[in-house]
Scaffold this active site. Structure first.
Site, PDB file in Angstrom:
ATOM      1  N   ASN A  70       0.861  -1.178   0.000  1.00  0.00           N
ATOM      2  CA  ASN A  70       0.000   0.000   0.000  1.00  0.00           C
ATOM      3  C   ASN A  70       0.895   1.225   0.000  1.00  0.00           C
ATOM      4  OD1 ASN A  70      -1.635   2.223   1.458  1.00  0.00           O
ATOM      5  ND2 ASN A  70      -3.162   0.682   0.909  1.00  0.00           N
ATOM      6  N   ALA A  71       0.476   2.283  -0.674  1.00  0.00           N
ATOM      7  CA  ALA A  71       1.278   3.503  -0.747  1.00  0.00           C
ATOM      8  C   ALA A  71       1.576   4.077   0.631  1.00  0.00           C
ATOM      9  CB  ALA A  71       0.580   4.554  -1.605  1.00  0.00           C
ATOM     10  N   CYS A  78       1.786  -8.622   4.865  1.00  0.00           N
ATOM     11  CA  CYS A  78       2.835  -9.582   4.521  1.00  0.00           C
ATOM     12  C   CYS A  78       2.208 -10.908   4.099  1.00  0.00           C
ATOM     13  CB  CYS A  78       3.748  -9.811   5.708  1.00  0.00           C
ATOM     14  SG  CYS A  78       4.722  -8.373   6.187  1.00  0.00           S
ATOM     15  N   GLU A  80       2.952 -14.002   4.958  1.00  0.00           N
ATOM     16  CA  GLU A  80       2.733 -14.963   6.045  1.00  0.00           C
ATOM     17  C   GLU A  80       1.451 -14.652   6.809  1.00  0.00           C
ATOM     18  OE1 GLU A  80       7.221 -14.266   5.570  1.00  0.00           O
ATOM     19  OE2 GLU A  80       5.390 -13.081   5.482  1.00  0.00           O
ATOM     20  N   CYS A 115       5.689 -10.810  11.475  1.00  0.00           N
ATOM     21  CA  CYS A 115       5.181 -12.115  11.032  1.00  0.00           C
ATOM     22  C   CYS A 115       5.675 -13.235  11.943  1.00  0.00           C
ATOM     23  CB  CYS A 115       5.577 -12.394   9.588  1.00  0.00           C
ATOM     24  SG  CYS A 115       4.610 -11.402   8.418  1.00  0.00           S
TER      25      CYS A 115
END
Length: 167
Positions: A70-71, A78, A80, A115
């Protein structure tokens, strides 16, 4: 002081690098699923695609995820966490194995810290094997790995020693 170390999770798996061809078919299937989903990653800012796959304990079902950028960066998901969130939203919270594939020359790309903690949340007191391989874009989804490609065989307890948990 030794009593403070009592609750620390001990890795059940010794880290090693194994050729893809020496892995059992279920691990190869998991890595292949991660490779395939990596192709769907939305990474227009970094051009760094990641794919992940987790196998559930009870049903042996595989859930996959890719990174979605996303900007604004903070909302980036992520691979995972995407795979695990899909599984959890379908009612699965226990996992037997995980796989992560990405590509950077000469290095294995392991899960980020967030993650790692996310995976650890669903490990409980049981170590989860994590298989990490390099994904070469020129390979086909039908044969994403050669038998001699190296795979890092590790685990969540190896990747996140002394992790935060409340149980």
């Amino acid at each position: 002081m030794a009593h403070l170390l009592k609750g620390l999770a001990q890795p059940e798996i010794t880290e090693s690098v194994v050729p893809y061809g020496k892995l059992d078919a279920t691990v190869q299937e998991l890595l292949s699923a991660a490779y395939v989903v990596r192709q769907r990653a939305y990474a227009p800012y970094s051009n760094f695609k990641v794919g992940s796959a987790f196998r559930t304990k009870i049903s042996n079902q595989i859930f996959t995820g890719c990174n979605v950028e996303n900007a604004a960066f903070t909302p980036t998901a992520c691979a995972e966490r995407t795979a695990l969130t899909k599984a959890i939203s379908e009612g699965y919270q226990q996992f037997s194995t995980g796989a992560v594939v990405a590509y950077k020359p000469e290095v294995f790309i392991s899960p980020c810290g967030v993650c790692r903690q996310f995976i650890r949340e669903f490990a409980g007191n049981t170590d989860i094997p994590i298989y990490i391989a390099q994904a070469l874009d020129e390979r086909s989804p039908e044969e994403p790995f050669n038998s001699d490609d190296p795979v890092l065989c590790t685990s969540i307890f190896n990747l996140l020693p002394k992790s935060f948990h409340t149980y």
